[in-house]
Each structure stands twice: as structure tokens, then as C-alpha cells.
Design an enzyme around this catalytic site. Structure first.
Site, PDB file in Angstrom:
ATOM      1  N   GLU A 104     129.755 -65.450  26.395  1.00 26.15           N
ATOM      2  CA  GLU A 104     128.414 -64.967  26.696  1.00 26.15           C
ATOM      3  C   GLU A 104     127.782 -65.688  27.882  1.00 26.15           C
ATOM      4  O   GLU A 104     128.084 -66.832  28.170  1.00 26.15           O
ATOM      5  CB  GLU A 104     127.512 -65.012  25.447  1.00 26.15           C
ATOM      6  CG  GLU A 104     126.835 -66.294  25.195  1.00 26.15           C
ATOM      7  CD  GLU A 104     125.912 -66.319  23.961  1.00 26.15           C
ATOM      8  OE1 GLU A 104     125.887 -65.397  23.129  1.00 26.15           O
ATOM      9  OE2 GLU A 104     125.217 -67.321  23.842  1.00 26.15           O
TER      10      GLU A 104
ATOM     11  N   TYR B 116     120.523 -61.118  28.835  1.00 29.91           N
ATOM     12  CA  TYR B 116     121.594 -61.571  27.937  1.00 29.91           C
ATOM     13  C   TYR B 116     122.783 -60.645  28.110  1.00 29.91           C
ATOM     14  O   TYR B 116     122.652 -59.420  28.056  1.00 29.91           O
ATOM     15  CB  TYR B 116     121.124 -61.530  26.462  1.00 29.91           C
ATOM     16  CG  TYR B 116     122.265 -61.877  25.529  1.00 29.91           C
ATOM     17  CD1 TYR B 116     122.455 -63.188  25.102  1.00 29.91           C
ATOM     18  CD2 TYR B 116     123.184 -60.909  25.121  1.00 29.91           C
ATOM     19  CE1 TYR B 116     123.524 -63.523  24.279  1.00 29.91           C
ATOM     20  CE2 TYR B 116     124.267 -61.234  24.308  1.00 29.91           C
ATOM     21  CZ  TYR B 116     124.428 -62.533  23.894  1.00 29.91           C
ATOM     22  OH  TYR B 116     125.493 -62.867  23.101  1.00 29.91           O
TER      23      TYR B 116
END
Ligand code: GDP
Ligand code: MN
Length: 385
Positions: free
Chosen positions: A190, A102
Site C-alpha cells: 500500500e 490511499y
């Protein structure tokens, strides 16, 4: 403003972030054609909707033949994911995933700076990791004064245990993500997951970008990426009419001048046991036409029982608002919702006099108005209308 994965990937690609080269299809036939152009298997078919968790919902599928592409694209197109109908799929070369990371950046209100977040537990929802294993998330503040520096990427790469041969690309990804975030006035950017492949490459498997609506006038090219089909139709209509409206799930329609007062009104309605149906700041706009549009918009929501006007006359005069409401009601002969109005400030007495012969309920204070609106809403509920 949110955008689709394929649009976010196109932006990141301009910042040298490696992405799979795919294309968007709106029919199963188109998906098959794109897969043929890709020319290798598997390909991945991905629902393009403005919500996360598409994988879990069945909106991300690998296909190993033209027939499977047709089958999966056919199933995903038209599928409902968290209330949104899928109208487009992204078809990309499948990635050989060895590890899912992530990597994200948000604007953090506490440090008042962009904050990078990184975790080796990628792929899953980061909110989950934050709850169960917060120590597995690295947070790095990017000071606005000097921005991203080399040490940020070294610290992140160490934390994520990025192998030596992938570190150069990892730095490129982080630099690109942060630059894209800052240049485009994002509230969030993201990559989840950022993938380490079996052959040691680093590639963005998914991408998400949210933009600060207030900065959009500076980025006309971004406004074009807006997909109205993904948003609440009432909010889309409000934007087209330049009304500052956010739909909520309650029963009391609120029309207020000023964003702070609008927030306060919602709190007071809640305090007295009611539920606000919306946030709506009409600002200084008290023209009959605008008020009529606001009334129409709010009452298009079937949950609404009653309208509560909470007006503070500062620059805008209460008598002008009262006249606007009276004129608006004249233009809406079939309007039959109870209206409660609290007017305070410049020319408020005059305004209340103007309304005495109208069906509008006048409240002396904000609290009294909220209580009356809650009561009228409850009465409507018990009467079953
Ligand atoms: P999200 O569920 O909406 O976040 O969609 P993602 O694009 O992140 O995909 C969800 C998951 O599907 C990923 O975490 C991967 O595990 C898997 N996935 C997506 N693309 C590929 C791919 O090209 N190859 C493989 N093997 N898995 C993929
Ligand atoms: Mn994802």
C-alpha cells in the site's frame, strides 16, 4: 513478514513508482549529512518501525534547517512507537502535498483474488474510512486469469478524480504497485498517502509491504530484508529453532502436533474459561531436544502457568512423544511447571503407561485436559505464584 518503509520504497522504485530519493540514518549526525546531500528544504524525517500511525505518534517531522534535522532526528531516534523503539530514520526531500490518496492492494480471501483499494481520503488510516465512509473506498478485483488491465486504472483514476495531466503517472504507479505485489507474493502492498503535489506530480509519500511467509523460500532476496529487532524476541528464537510458534497473551502454554489441532486446542482452552499463551505446532517433531526447546521457549513467557500437551498419534507415535517429553524433562532438572498431557491415537495406551510414574497429569480426552490445565492455572493464580 513485514519490512520498513524505506525498503518497500526501494522495491516500488524498481517498478517505476516515483518515490522521494532519501536515505536511512541511525544517528542525528548521519541525518544531518543526508539532509545536506539532499540540498533543499524542507526535508522530512521519518521513524522506521513496523507499525502504522507514526505521523500521529510524532514519528514524522518536517525540518527546515540542519539544526531542525538534528533536533527532530535526535528526538525520533530512541522514541517508543506502539512498543517498538525507533532505531532508524528515513530522511527524504519534503513533498509539497496538495492531495493525499490511499492506494493499496491486498489478497482478498472472499474473492480469492488480489483486490485494489483506492480512496481520495488518503493519509489517515484506511480502516477508519472503511468504518465511517465505506462508500469512499473503491474496490477493484484483479482476476488472476488476466491480471491488471487498462480499464482498472481508468476506473480508479475517475473515482479518485485524478487530473488529466497526472493520469499517466497514476497508471504507472498502479501498474508498478500491482506488479510488485504479485511478483513478490505480498499479502498487502500500500501507498498511503499517494500524493498529488502542488506542481501536478504524483509521488509515493509512504509505502508498506507485507509478504506471505510461506512464499519467502522463493524470494531469498526478500528474506534478507527481515528486521528481527522489530519482532517478538520469542518468535525470532522460535524461527531460528524451526519451531512454529506464535505468542499470545494468555496463561496456558500449548504444545500440539498439527496446526489444525493447535487451533482446536486454543478454542477448547478458551471454551473452558482459560487463555492460551501461544500457538505451537511441533508437527512430527517429538525428539527430546525439540520438546525441551519448546518447553524452554514457552516458559520464557512470564505469563505462562501450565503446559498442556495435546497429541494426536497419527503418523507420529504417542510412545515416541512420551519418551521425548520424559527425556526433555530429564534434561531440564529445574523445570517446575505443571504439565497436562492428552495422548490419543497410535500407541496411546503404551504412552500413558510410560508416564504413570512421572509428575505429568494424564487426561483421557482433549476436553478433560483443557479443563485440568485451566484449573491448574487458576490454582497457581490464587496461590499467587
Ligand atoms: P504514517 O503515519 O506511519 O502512515 O506515516 P506517513 O509516511 O504516511 O506520514 C504521515 C503523514 O505525514 C502524511 O499523511 C502526511 O500528511 C505527512 N507527511 C509525510 N511526509 C511528508 C512530506 O514530505 N511533506 C509534508 N508536507 N507532509 C508529509
Ligand atoms: Mn502512511
Amino acid at each position: 513478514m513485514k519490512i520498513h518503509e524505506y525498503q518497500a520504497k526501494a522495491i516500488l522504485a524498481k517498478y517505476d513508482v516515483p518515490i522521494p530519493r532519501g536515505q536511512v540514518a541511525s544517528t542525528a549526525d548521519e541525518a544531518v549529512t543526508i539532509a545536506a546531500e539532499i540540498g533543499s528544504w524542507p526535508v522530512v524525517i521519518k521513524a522506521q518501525v513496523h507499525v502504522g500511525g507514526r505521523g500521529k505518534a510524532g514519528g514524522v517531522k518536517l525540518a527546515n534547517s540542519a539544526e531542525e534535522v538534528r533536533q527532530h532526528a535526535g528526538a525520533i531516534l530512541g522514541m517508543d512507537i506502539k512498543g517498538i523503539t525507533v532505531r532508524k530514520v528515513l530522511v527524504e526531500p519534503g513533498i509539497d502535498i496538495k492531495h493525499e490518496i490511499y492506494l493499496g492492494i491486498i489478497l482478498d480471501r472472499i474473492t480469492k483474488a488480489p483486490v485494489i483499494m483506492a480512496s481520495a481520503e488518503g493519509g489517515v488510516e484506511i480502516e477508519e474510512v472503511a468504518k465511517t465512509n465505506p462508500e469512499k473506498i473503491l474496490k477493484l478485483v484483479v482476476p488472476p486469469t488476466y491480471g491488471l488491465r487498462g480499464h482498472h486504472s481508468i476506473i480508479a483514476a475517475d473515482f479518485l478524480d485524478i487530473p488529466a495531466d497526472a493520469r499517466k503517472t497514476f497508471k504507472k504507479v498502479l501498474d508498478g504497485l500491482v506488479a510488485a505485489f504479485i511478483d513478490n507474493d505480498c499479502s498487502l502492498a500500500e501507498i498511503n498517502p499517494l500524493v498529488l503535489t502542488g506542481s501536478g506530480h504524483v509521488i509515493a509519500c509512504d509505502a508498506k509491504m507485507n509478504f506471505d511467509d510461506n512464499a519467502l523460500p522463493w524470494h531469498p532476496e526478500l528474506a534478507e530484508l527481515r528486521d528481527d529487532g522489530e519482532e517478538d524476541p520469542l518468535e525470532v528464537e522460535a524461527r531460528q529453532k524451526s519451531l512454529n510458534y506464535v505468542r499470545l497473551d494468555g496463561r496456558i502454554g500449548c504444545i500440539v502436533n498439527g496446526a489444525g489441532l493447535a487451533m482446536g486446542t486454543m478454542d477448547v482452552v478458551k471454551h473452558f474459561g482459560g487463555t492460551p499463551a501461544n500457538f505451537l505446532d511441533i508437527g512430527g517433531g517429538a525428539k527430546a531436544e525439540q520438546v525441551a526447546e519448546a518447553l524452554n521457549l514457552i516458559t520464557s513467557d512470564p505469563n505462562v502457568d501450565v503446559i498442556f500437551f495435546n497429541i494426536f498419534g497419527g503418523i507420529v507415535r504417542c510412545d515416541i512423544v512420551a519418551q521425548g517429553v520424559l527425556d526433555a524433562l530429564k534434561s531440564l532438572p529445574d523445570f517446575d511447571y505443571p504439565i497436562v498431557m492428552r495422548l490419543s491415537g497410535t500407541n496411546d495406551e503404551q504412552a500413558r503407561k510410560m508416564l504413570t510414574d512421572s509428575p505429568i497429569h494424564i487426561a483421557a480426552t482433549m476436553a478433560e485436559g483443557a479443563q485440568l490445565a485451566v484449573k491448574l492455572s487458576e490454582e497457581k493464580r490464587t496461590a499467587g505464584v
